[in-house]
Design an enzyme around this catalytic site. Structure first.
Site, PDB file in Angstrom:
ATOM      1  N   ALA A  34      33.854  44.782  50.556  1.00  0.00           N
ATOM      2  CA  ALA A  34      33.721  44.148  51.871  1.00  0.00           C
ATOM      3  C   ALA A  34      35.064  44.115  52.580  1.00  0.00           C
ATOM      4  O   ALA A  34      35.154  44.341  53.785  1.00  0.00           O
ATOM      5  CB  ALA A  34      33.168  42.745  51.719  1.00  0.00           C
ATOM      6  N   TYR A  36      37.506  46.178  52.085  1.00  0.00           N
ATOM      7  CA  TYR A  36      37.797  47.560  52.463  1.00  0.00           C
ATOM      8  C   TYR A  36      37.068  47.892  53.770  1.00  0.00           C
ATOM      9  O   TYR A  36      37.664  48.420  54.714  1.00  0.00           O
ATOM     10  CB  TYR A  36      37.357  48.508  51.346  1.00  0.00           C
ATOM     11  N   LYS A 116      19.855  48.923  48.163  1.00  0.00           N
ATOM     12  CA  LYS A 116      21.085  49.711  48.167  1.00  0.00           C
ATOM     13  C   LYS A 116      21.749  49.491  46.814  1.00  0.00           C
ATOM     14  O   LYS A 116      22.405  48.477  46.575  1.00  0.00           O
ATOM     15  CB  LYS A 116      22.006  49.291  49.306  1.00  0.00           C
ATOM     16  N   GLU A 178      21.469  57.391  42.281  1.00  0.00           N
ATOM     17  CA  GLU A 178      22.581  56.486  42.055  1.00  0.00           C
ATOM     18  C   GLU A 178      22.660  56.175  40.567  1.00  0.00           C
ATOM     19  O   GLU A 178      21.654  55.823  39.953  1.00  0.00           O
ATOM     20  CB  GLU A 178      22.291  55.206  42.858  1.00  0.00           C
ATOM     21  N   CYS A 435      38.446   6.765  26.935  1.00  0.00           N
ATOM     22  CA  CYS A 435      39.221   7.461  27.968  1.00  0.00           C
ATOM     23  C   CYS A 435      38.635   7.114  29.330  1.00  0.00           C
ATOM     24  O   CYS A 435      37.424   7.249  29.545  1.00  0.00           O
ATOM     25  CB  CYS A 435      39.151   8.974  27.728  1.00  0.00           C
TER      26      CYS A 435
END
Ligand code: IVH
Length: 761
Positions: A34, A36, A116, A178, A435
């Site tokens: 993104a 880039y 995608k 892909e 504590c």
């Protein structure tokens, strides 16, 4: 002015070219896709407004290249094009508008919608059905020949059609797809890395790219790559008229085509699908970074042509970036109510997944070490859906050498106690139950809405009460007096009266509600109700847990000789480690298997054999172990046999109730008059006799607790997890994974109305 712009263009060119090199040549990018894209679009816009600034070496003047010197080159049959991006509905509408202007009037466009895939392009050529070549995209014209590597990917057919059912292979077919890792396979690969003592891979896409470009195809073969196909680049002997037909044809030939592709008659239909995909994205088995929308009619798409390297007939809709890089400025230490130390990253503010993030989870110190995250690192931060943002890993390429290792704290920042790491545990703990931070977290949870629901006791009040020394644990709440409270700043009479009234009311909460408020790991309202079905008094749980702990201790004593013997064995094999794990955790690893098995000693001996073999006294140790285990099983059977309680949960419950500190707190509560007994179930009917229900989601008119009461009052049972034994799953709004599980197992799904009807009949 122009000079400034020229400098700006030069700076962008340099920056983009550097990132191209990191991405394509080194397979080790230092910014996200993104980021880039943002740089690239900035340069593109600048050049569009001032064409005189375009230089021949501008990255906009050529498609990126991933060519490597290690492979022979091949020329693609047709240019391997890329896609332009859209980031909004408006971008998509504008894209359609532009296209319609280029087409004859009244043209109507229909579309396909595809995921995608976040992988890398592969172009595979088949001649008369046989795979003859596979190449990367390269620069779009020339690619790297990676045929031997691609042959190792099982989902890519070596011969088509895969099924001999009448269809024949075309003379020539060049397909595009892909290459990627399925999420599950990527995780498995990382587990393998870890087992071999090697660092985890951070980014699936880069790892897929690195895997495909191995010189030795045996390495590619050893990693579980997959592929999806979506386009025909070139063919001889077939004609396909639409993108939808192309997808269908690829599927018929035996190529993996995603199930999720769709056909839609208009762009409006496509736009309606975007939110659906955004919410489905995380449950997909593979990573996607957006959607691809394609004009369905191939002739129209061809007519639209190409701008630069992007066809006009298709566009990528990019999801908002879920992974970004930013600087790790510091690490803060959080202490939870169990004392667990959790490191949190302090980040340079960064916009990710739609919001600005300044903190992110670092999980634990083991993970920090494993991922080698250092202070001052540039880190990748991920935020997707409702998941809390977390640090994925460092960008080691951006290191300056000044980064510092991150170590667990030596002492608790709140109590000063020395931090401990129990044997075999991943986490570090503050061991002090007093504590102040532990007490704060415990009390904050105890009084919160959905737990004891004490109104007027928000986190700020809890803090004040602890700081003023008025409460040291949950039990002290029930001893607060009006005099004490009136002395606090901001506590007027009315406020004090209300607070004391709601504390008084809380004493009468039902036993399941009280149990679910104690903060026992894994014990929410469903599990609490399961417990009170069997135990109707808190004291029974304490007594039982003490007995179980005693039996555990006896078992440990008997096993200690074996554990010592194992320590002196230099090379542990997996079998020995498994036996050690069993003997160290008898309540989770042994007892559940032998419940109801009288004569289990032989089976136990087998389960522990690699350990027993280490000792010459194995026979007598085996007898001692069996006796101790028998006691443990007898004691734990009432818990282990509750349907819906797994062994780990049983262990958590036992550890919690056997803890001395917790017993003191419970005793304080009991003395103050807090309810410790379950009401006897009022039986209203038996119409649900023998049936088991699981509840998920928000119901329209009742709470889940009320529905559970109703079910039980009519003889039914409620359990926390879906199994084959579940009779019905009661589903409301926004159900969780139990709903999916029910669908997978084919368990009948009912609504609140259905339940009411069943109860009436
Ligand atoms: S179509 C002309 N379809 O995304 C056809 N590409 O950002 C152009 N990609 O280089 C590609 N899934 O590597 C197409 N369903 C899909 C895709 C897809 C992923 C990749 C592809 C392309 C890049 C563009």
């Amino acid at each position: 002015m122009t000079d400034d712009l020229a400098q700006q263009a030069e700076r962008l060119r340099r920056e983009i070219n550097y990132h191209n090199y990191r991405y394509n040549v080194l397979s080790d990018p230092v910014i996200t896709d993104a980021e880039y894209d943002r740089l690239y679009r900035q340069l593109q816009a600048l050049e569009e407004a001032h064409p005189e600034l375009i230089t021949p070496d501008s990255p906009t003047q050529r498609a990126g290249s991933d060519l490597s010197e290690d492979f022979p080159k091949v020329q693609h049959a047709a240019p391997i094009l890329s896609l332009s991006n859209a980031f909004s509905e408006d971008d998509l509408r504008a894209w359609e508008e532009r296209n319609l202007k280029l087409l004859p009037p009244n043209t109507e466009l229909d579309y396909t919608l595809e995921p995608k895939f976040d992988g890398l392009t592969i172009v595979v050529t088949y001649e008369n059905g046989v795979l003859v070549q596979a190449a990367t995209r390269g620069n779009g014209i020339i690619g790297d020949d990676v045929t031997p590597n691609v042959r190792t990917i099982r989902s890519i057919p070596l011969r088509i059609p895969v099924e001999a059912d009448g269809k024949s292979a075309p003379e020539r077919l060049v397909v595009r797809g892909e290459i990627l890792f399925f999420k599950q396979d990527f995780e498995a690969l990382n587990q393998q890395q870890e087992a071999a003592g090697l660092p985890r891979y951070v980014n699936a896409r880069n790892t897929a790219s690195g895997t495909l470009k191995q010189k030795d195809s045996r390495i590619t073969a050893s990693r579980p790559l997959s592929a999806f196909f979506y386009d025909v680049v070139d063919s001889r002997g077939i004609v396909l008229e639409t993108q939808w037909d192309i997808l269908q044809y690829l599927r018929d030939m035996g190529f993996p085509v995603a199930d999720d592709v769709g056909y839609y008659p208009t762009l409006t239909h496509i736009i309606q699908q975007i939110p659906v995909w955004e919410s489905r994205r995380n449950s997909l088995e593979y990573e996607i970074d957006g959607l691809v929308i394609k004009v369905n009619d191939v002739a129209i798409s061809d007519e639209l042509g190409v701008v630069g390297k992007d066809p006009r007939g298709a566009i990528a809709y990019k999801f908002p970036a879920e992974e970004v890089t930013t600087k790790l400025l510091g690490v803060t230490v959080n202490i939870g109510r169990t004392g667990k130390v959790t490191p949190t990253a302090q980040l340079e503010p960064v916009f990710v997944g739609g919001v600005t993030v300044v903190n992110a989870s670092l999980h634990n110190y083991e993970q920090i070490e494993r991922l080698d995250i250092r202070l001052g690192d540039t880190v990748i931060v991920k935020r997707s859906g409702d998941v809390i943002p977390y640090v994925v890993g460092p960008v080691t390429g951006s290191r300056t050498g000044d980064e510092q290792p991150i170590l667990p704290p030596e002492t608790c920042p709140f109590s000063g106690d020395v931090i401990v790491q129990p044997e075999g545990a991943v986490d570090y703990f503050c061991p002090n139950p007093h504590c102040p931070e532990r007490v704060f977290r415990a009390v904050e949870f105890f009084v919160s809405r959905g737990a004891m629901d004490i109104e007027g006791m928000g986190p700020q009040t809890v803090k004040t009460l602890i700081d003023e020394g008025l409460i040291q644990d949950e039990g002290d709440i029930f001893y607060l007096t009006a005099e004490q409270l009136l002395e606090l700043e901001g506590f007027a009479e009315k406020k004090v009266e209300n607070l004391l009234a709601s504390i008084e009311a809380a004493k009468q909460r039902s036993l399941p509600q009280i149990l679910a408020s104690l903060g026992i790991d894994g014990v929410g309202s469903t599990v609490a109700a399961l417990l009170t079905d069997t135990f109707d008094d808190m004291q029974q749980l304490i007594t039982l847990s003490n007995t179980i702990k005693q039996a555990e201790a006896e078992f440990n004593a008997a096993a200690s000789v074996l554990v010592d013997a194992a320590k002196s064995v230099a090379d542990h094999d997996a079998e020995l480690d498994r036996a050690l794990l069993r003997v160290r955790n008898p309540l989770t690893e042994l007892a559940p298997r032998y419940v109801g098995v009288e004569d289990f000693q032989a089976r136990m001996n087998r389960a522990l054999s690699p350990l027993l073999e280490l000792s010459p006294l194995r026979d007598s140790i085996s007898i001692q172990l069996a006796q101790a285990l028998k006691k443990l099983i007898d004691a734990a059977t009432p818990l282990l046999t509750i349907e819906g309680l797994g062994p780990i949960l049983v262990q958590n419950i036992v550890d919690w109730f056997a803890d001395e500190y917790h017993q003191t707190v419970l005793e304080k509560m009991r003395k103050a008059g807090v309810n410790m007994k379950a009401e006897k179930q009022k039986v209203a009917g038996d119409s649900l006799d023998g049936m088991t229900f699981v509840l998920t989601g928000t119901l329209p008119t009742m709470t889940r607790d009320e529905a559970a009461e109703l079910i039980k009052a009519h003889g039914g049972k409620v359990t926390s997890s879906v199994s084959k034994k579940t009779s019905y799953v009661l589903v409301g709004e926004s159900p969780g994974s139990k709903f999916t599980k029910a669908q997978q197992l084919g368990i009948p799904i009912i609504s609140e109305d259905d339940l009411k009807e069943m109860v009436q009949s």
